[in-house]
Design a protein around this motif. Structure first.
Motif: not given
Length: 630
Positions: A324, A374-375, A394
């Motif tokens: 991430c 981001h995850n 992402s």
């Protein structure tokens, strides 16, 4: 209760249920009902065997064109059997004739062979595609008339119905195509492109460069300021006429006002002058003069790095990771500094010439910065042309815009509902394009939350996206094995190009904008002429999927980088000279050039798969790869 009352009032006692079902069922079933057939399940196998015998017994001149109908007819027969609950016959058909189909359809057939019940068909991407779109076959008039005559004589209703319902023949006048010509453009999920798909005019020329020669006045004290500004002109005049299109205006270029592009700021103009000066020292490449390659190896990164990108002026490297994060490194002695605090910024004289330098805090200088936000794995990163912004996309379905001055996230764009595989800035900045698992590509601007255009039309994931050098068009490559070119202004697709036999992971436009190179999981690089949408060359040689393509700055050399740990250099200027571009017979595929003789050199790394290729302004090739470990 209401229903009971209504029945009483209308004196209806026995309302049979079947009358109500069609409304409640979704439109899926209405599309599916195309497969309803009262036919005897056992005739299918024989009918297909009969059709196959007919094709094999045809004259050699027509045989290969007739052979194109076997695959789609086979698939629709299979789906028809499954839909009508004849599982046993469907499996038997698949086992008997599945292995005979072309190699490049085997992966699709493997996925289809898991669909053995009617319920499996609902929501299955592949069966939906076959149901909702006709399989396109380009065929000469003579071949088509032979086929029609055969079908009328044989009265095989099964085959005839399938051909009428699910196949679309794009007929042309002329000689039937041979095996090589058919193979070259076959392989896409729904057949070939119709001629209508590639009819629209594409303005593939470059926009007229803004006239900025008068800017470097204050630099003329060097004594060579004057000549430095003129140098690129002299240099360019000598070059191959194919690429010296920078003259007044290109007849194939779009109008400047066709698409609103951002105004150049003073800093941008200075940057342009700087890049022209760099270009004046550029080495012209060719077979006798191959580029030097500088390879950046990412260590301890096997399986954690997803993408890498180098900024246009080769000063920054950004890398996206599966955990991430995004990391940005500086590739030049100048460190990465962040902006001063608001209190300190108040003291700066805003009119000063070097205000952009003064506003940065020297104490914060670092060689590497990490961006968190981001995850999900970050699949692609992209620098803005002025290097003040960075985009990342992402698996978490979002696209983030980062400031490279404050090193923080400025915007999070939400629009895709599935993972986003690729993001690219337009060469003129401001606009950017994304591509994702939801089968769409989208056009955005940095200052709006919603996309401006949604490019819908692919039948599977859109894996990669790339802007045309004039920013008016976007090219996309997809898992449906087609390459499409979209017009940013109208939102329509203006080119559809088939020929890849596997998903496409990388796209690159040639320097003068007329050609597009694409490559992917089939380990081949294909070159397309955007003027007509024709396939021009098929360069094979790599042994693994190709994830990186780049043209040299003078347009003479095309480079490809693959997971087989090699970089290959191809002689593009020779290819371009040998394609006689004007007299392409539009009804046919022109002869497709093969890789023999165009490969200049192949360089292997020890064990590092290639992620990214980039030419500096002086034509040094920079490559980025991750070391896979021994």
């Amino acid at each position: 209760n209401t229903e009971e009352l209504l029945k009483k009032e209308a004196n209806l006692t026995d309302l049979s249920v079947p009358e109500e079902t069609p409304q409640t069922d979704s439109e899926v079933s209405s599309v599916l009902s195309a497969y309803k057939s009262e036919g005897d399940p056992d005739v299918y196998e024989e009918a297909y065997a009969e059709l196959k015998r007919f094709v094999e017994g045809a004259l050699d001149i027509y045989k290969h064109e007739l052979g194109m109908i076997l695959y789609p007819v086979f698939v629709h027969m299979y789906l028809e059997l499954v839909y009508n609950g004849h599982e046993e016959q469907a499996i038997r058909l698949m086992e008997r004739f599945g292995p005979d189909q072309e190699d490049y359809y085997q992966s699709d057939l493997k996925r289809l062979s898991h669909v053995t019940k009617k319920d499996h068909m609902k929501g299955n991407e592949l069966t939906d595609t076959f149901k909702s779109s006709e399989f396109i076959i380009r065929m000469s008039r003579d071949t088509l008339s032979i086929l029609k005559r055969h079908l009328q004589e044989k009265k095989h209703s099964v085959v005839l119905n399938i051909i009428q319902e699910h196949l679309y023949f794009d007929m042309y006048e002329g000689v039937a195509r041979n095996k090589q010509q058919i193979e070259a453009t076959a392989g896409a999920v729904v057949g070939e492109a119709t001629r209508q798909d590639n009819k629209a005019k594409v303005y593939y020329g470059l926009l007229k460069e803004p006239d900025i020669q008068y800017l470097p006045v204050e630099e003329e004290e060097d004594g060579d300021g004057d000549s430095a500004a003129d140098k690129p002109k002299k240099k360019k005049a000598k070059k191959d006429p194919l690429f010296s299109k920078k003259t007044k205006s290109d007849p194939n270029a779009p109008l400047l006002e066709r698409m609103p592009l951002p105004e150049l700021k003073d800093a941008d103009k200075l940057e342009k002058v700087k890049s022209l000066r760099e270009a004046s020292k550029r080495v012209t490449l060719g077979p006798e003069n191959l580029p030097s390659i500088c390879f950046y190896t990412l260590l301890n990164s096997a399986g954690v790095v997803t993408s890498a990108e180098i900024a246009e002026d080769s000063s920054l490297l950004a890398v996206g990771f599966t955990d991430c994060i995004v990391k940005v490194w500086t590739l030049v002695p100048q460190k990465l500094r962040s902006m001063k605090s608001a209190e300190q910024l108040q003291d700066i004289d805003r009119e000063a010439d070097d205000v952009l330098v003064r506003m940065m805090d020297d104490r914060s200088a670092e060689t590497c910065r990490v961006l968190h936000g981001h995850n999900g794995p970050v699949y692609r990163v992209a620098f803005s042309p002025d290097r003040t912004l960075l985009l990342s996309c992402s698996e978490d379905t979002t696209i983030r815009l980062w400031s490279l001055q404050t090193w923080t996230c400025l915007v999070c764009y939400k629009g895709h509902i599935f993972p986003v595989w690729d993001v690219r800035f337009a060469p003129h900045g401001y606009y950017f394009a994304t591509a994702g698992h939801d089968k769409t590509a989208r056009l955005w601007t940095t200052d709006q939350h919603q996309p401006l255009r949604i490019f819908a039309g692919h039948f599977s994931d859109v894996d990669c996206v790339q802007f045309h050098p004039n920013s008016n068009y976007v090219a996309t490559g997809s898992s449906d094995r087609t390459v499409r070119l979209w017009d940013c202004v109208s939102g329509n697709h203006v080119r559809l190009m088939t020929g890849h036999k596997a998903p496409i992971y990388s796209l690159c436009f040639s320097v003068e904008g007329r050609f597009l190179a694409s490559a992917g999981a089939d380990s081949r690089v294909l070159l397309w002429d955007l003027a007509h949408g024709h396939l021009l060359a098929d360069l094979s040689g790599h042994k693994a999927p190709i994830h990186a393509l780049a043209f040299s700055r003078d347009g003479n050399i095309l480079t490809s980088g693959s997971l087989d740990c090699s970089v290959k250099l191809w002689d593009f200027s020779r290819l371009a000279e040998e394609m006689v571009l004007e007299d392409v017979n539009v009804s046919h595929n022109p002869d497709i050039k093969k890789s023999d003789g165009y490969l200049l050199r192949s360089y292997g790394t020890k064990n590092s798969a290639l992620l990214h290729l980039h030419f500096t302004r002086r034509n040094v090739l920079l490559a980025v790869g991750m070391y896979e470990g021994s």
